[in-house]
Design a protein around this motif. Structure first.
Motif, mmCIF file in Angstrom:
data_model
loop_
_atom_site.group_PDB
_atom_site.id
_atom_site.type_symbol
_atom_site.label_atom_id
_atom_site.label_comp_id
_atom_site.label_asym_id
_atom_site.label_seq_id
_atom_site.Cartn_x
_atom_site.Cartn_y
_atom_site.Cartn_z
ATOM 1 N N ALA A 49 0.845 -1.208 0.000
ATOM 2 C CA ALA A 49 0.000 0.000 0.000
ATOM 3 C C ALA A 49 0.874 1.249 0.000
ATOM 4 O O ALA A 49 0.575 2.224 -0.698
ATOM 5 N N ALA A 50 1.948 1.219 0.766
ATOM 6 C CA ALA A 50 2.862 2.364 0.811
ATOM 7 C C ALA A 50 3.488 2.597 -0.564
ATOM 8 O O ALA A 50 3.607 3.746 -1.010
ATOM 9 N N ARG A 51 3.859 1.534 -1.235
ATOM 10 C CA ARG A 51 4.452 1.679 -2.567
ATOM 11 C C ARG A 51 3.446 2.294 -3.534
ATOM 12 O O ARG A 51 3.781 3.193 -4.303
ATOM 13 N N ARG A 52 2.187 1.832 -3.481
ATOM 14 C CA ARG A 52 1.162 2.372 -4.382
ATOM 15 C C ARG A 52 0.919 3.851 -4.111
ATOM 16 O O ARG A 52 0.818 4.653 -5.044
ATOM 17 N N LEU A 53 0.824 4.230 -2.845
ATOM 18 C CA LEU A 53 0.598 5.641 -2.518
ATOM 19 C C LEU A 53 1.789 6.491 -2.944
ATOM 20 O O LEU A 53 1.610 7.583 -3.497
ATOM 21 N N THR A 54 2.980 6.002 -2.724
ATOM 22 C CA THR A 54 4.181 6.742 -3.146
ATOM 23 C C THR A 54 4.154 6.963 -4.656
ATOM 24 O O THR A 54 4.350 8.087 -5.138
ATOM 25 N N MET A 55 3.903 5.901 -5.407
ATOM 26 C CA MET A 55 3.870 6.024 -6.867
ATOM 27 C C MET A 55 2.778 6.994 -7.314
ATOM 28 O O MET A 55 3.003 7.802 -8.214
ATOM 29 N N PHE A 56 1.609 6.906 -6.691
ATOM 30 C CA PHE A 56 0.510 7.782 -7.065
ATOM 31 C C PHE A 56 0.869 9.243 -6.816
ATOM 32 O O PHE A 56 0.707 10.092 -7.695
ATOM 33 N N LEU A 57 1.337 9.542 -5.610
ATOM 34 C CA LEU A 57 1.671 10.932 -5.277
ATOM 35 C C LEU A 57 2.800 11.459 -6.144
ATOM 36 O O LEU A 57 2.768 12.614 -6.585
ATOM 37 N N GLU A 58 3.796 10.635 -6.394
ATOM 38 C CA GLU A 58 4.905 11.075 -7.256
ATOM 39 C C GLU A 58 4.383 11.442 -8.648
ATOM 40 O O GLU A 58 4.741 12.484 -9.195
ATOM 41 N N GLN A 59 3.552 10.598 -9.206
ATOM 42 C CA GLN A 59 3.026 10.866 -10.547
ATOM 43 C C GLN A 59 2.157 12.111 -10.540
ATOM 44 O O GLN A 59 2.285 12.962 -11.425
ATOM 45 N N TYR A 60 1.291 12.231 -9.549
ATOM 46 C CA TYR A 60 0.400 13.392 -9.483
ATOM 47 C C TYR A 60 1.192 14.694 -9.458
ATOM 48 O O TYR A 60 0.804 15.678 -10.092
ATOM 49 N N TRP A 61 2.297 14.696 -8.729
ATOM 50 C CA TRP A 61 3.073 15.928 -8.542
ATOM 51 C C TRP A 61 4.200 16.110 -9.554
ATOM 52 O O TRP A 61 5.062 16.953 -9.378
ATOM 53 N N GLY A 62 4.186 15.349 -10.652
ATOM 54 C CA GLY A 62 5.136 15.598 -11.732
ATOM 55 C C GLY A 62 6.328 14.674 -11.776
ATOM 56 O O GLY A 62 7.261 14.907 -12.536
ATOM 57 N N GLY A 63 6.293 13.604 -11.006
ATOM 58 C CA GLY A 63 7.372 12.618 -11.018
ATOM 59 C C GLY A 63 7.112 11.538 -12.061
ATOM 60 O O GLY A 63 6.299 11.722 -12.976
ATOM 61 N N PRO A 64 7.766 10.410 -11.906
ATOM 62 C CA PRO A 64 7.625 9.332 -12.882
ATOM 63 C C PRO A 64 6.189 8.813 -12.973
ATOM 64 O O PRO A 64 5.421 8.882 -12.014
ATOM 65 N N SER A 65 5.852 8.256 -14.127
ATOM 66 C CA SER A 65 4.498 7.737 -14.377
ATOM 67 C C SER A 65 4.368 6.264 -14.008
ATOM 68 O O SER A 65 3.523 5.556 -14.547
ATOM 69 N N THR A 66 5.153 5.815 -13.069
ATOM 70 C CA THR A 66 5.163 4.402 -12.688
ATOM 71 C C THR A 66 3.790 3.912 -12.258
ATOM 72 O O THR A 66 3.393 2.792 -12.576
ATOM 73 N N TYR A 67 3.048 4.743 -11.551
ATOM 74 C CA TYR A 67 1.729 4.317 -11.094
ATOM 75 C C TYR A 67 0.853 3.923 -12.288
ATOM 76 O O TYR A 67 0.321 2.813 -12.333
ATOM 77 N N SER A 68 0.702 4.801 -13.243
ATOM 78 C CA SER A 68 -0.137 4.500 -14.412
ATOM 79 C C SER A 68 0.452 3.379 -15.250
ATOM 80 O O SER A 68 -0.290 2.557 -15.795
ATOM 81 N N ASP A 69 1.774 3.333 -15.355
ATOM 82 C CA ASP A 69 2.416 2.266 -16.126
ATOM 83 C C ASP A 69 2.070 0.901 -15.550
ATOM 84 O O ASP A 69 1.838 -0.055 -16.290
ATOM 85 N N GLU A 70 2.028 0.796 -14.227
ATOM 86 C CA GLU A 70 1.777 -0.485 -13.569
ATOM 87 C C GLU A 70 0.302 -0.750 -13.291
ATOM 88 O O GLU A 70 -0.128 -1.902 -13.307
ATOM 89 N N ARG A 71 -0.471 0.286 -13.014
ATOM 90 C CA ARG A 71 -1.836 0.087 -12.509
ATOM 91 C C ARG A 71 -2.921 0.724 -13.359
ATOM 92 O O ARG A 71 -4.094 0.576 -13.060
ATOM 93 N N GLY A 72 -2.539 1.473 -14.383
ATOM 94 C CA GLY A 72 -3.540 2.142 -15.198
ATOM 95 C C GLY A 72 -3.986 3.439 -14.548
ATOM 96 O O GLY A 72 -3.325 3.969 -13.651
ATOM 97 N N HIS A 73 -5.124 3.945 -14.997
ATOM 98 C CA HIS A 73 -5.657 5.199 -14.477
ATOM 99 C C HIS A 73 -5.890 5.071 -12.978
ATOM 100 O O HIS A 73 -6.359 4.034 -12.501
ATOM 101 N N PRO A 74 -5.590 6.121 -12.216
ATOM 102 C CA PRO A 74 -5.740 6.027 -10.754
ATOM 103 C C PRO A 74 -7.152 5.676 -10.274
ATOM 104 O O PRO A 74 -7.298 4.930 -9.306
ATOM 105 N N ARG A 75 -8.206 6.199 -10.902
ATOM 106 C CA ARG A 75 -9.578 5.871 -10.508
ATOM 107 C C ARG A 75 -9.736 5.832 -8.988
ATOM 108 O O ARG A 75 -10.169 4.845 -8.413
ATOM 109 N N LEU A 76 -9.403 6.912 -8.330
ATOM 110 C CA LEU A 76 -9.389 6.933 -6.863
ATOM 111 C C LEU A 76 -10.717 6.520 -6.234
ATOM 112 O O LEU A 76 -10.747 5.704 -5.313
#
Length: 134
Positions: A49-76
């Protein structure tokens, strides 16, 4: 550095991966001890869960797109739908996140920008009234 350089992402300006990792680690330290929130995380280890939140926040704030690459659209909202997110759960989540945000020692404007987003996101995820009926 504060987020004043329009060419820099917020992600980079506040310290990149290390900052978001510290934020999420401090947040989950609180969640791990929270009797209301902890059961919402079905995995025995909060690490995924920590990894997913880290990836999500990083992507949202202009970091790598790892979250979408691995999980697709965030669909919070859809991803949180299986859980009863009550106003009390939101408040607990915000309490732990506030502690985590303050632990970073960000510049006041950066802290305010980050907090504003987190607070709005938390409010948007409420899907159950306080009495728990759905």
């Amino acid at each position: 550095m504060t987020f004043t350089d329009p060419a820099a992402s917020f992600y980079a300006s506040i310290g990149g991966h290390e900052t978001f990792e510290r934020l999420v680690e401090a947040f989950y330290a609180g969640v791990a001890e929270d009797d209301l929130l902890r059961p919402m995380y079905p995995e025995a280890d909060l690490g995924p869960a920590a990894r997913r939140l880290t990836m999500f926040l990083e992507q949202y704030w202009g970091g790598p797109s790892t979250y979408s690459d691995e999980r697709g659209h965030p669909r919070l909202r859809a991803r949180h739908a299986p859980f009863a997110v009550t106003p009390q759960a939101r408040d607990r989540w915000l309490r732990h996140m506030r502690t985590a945000v303050e632990s970073l020692g960000l510049a006041p404007l950066d802290q305010a920008m980050l907090w504003d987003y987190l607070e709005r996101a938390a409010h948007s995820l409420i899907n159950t009234p306080e009495d728990g009926t759905r």
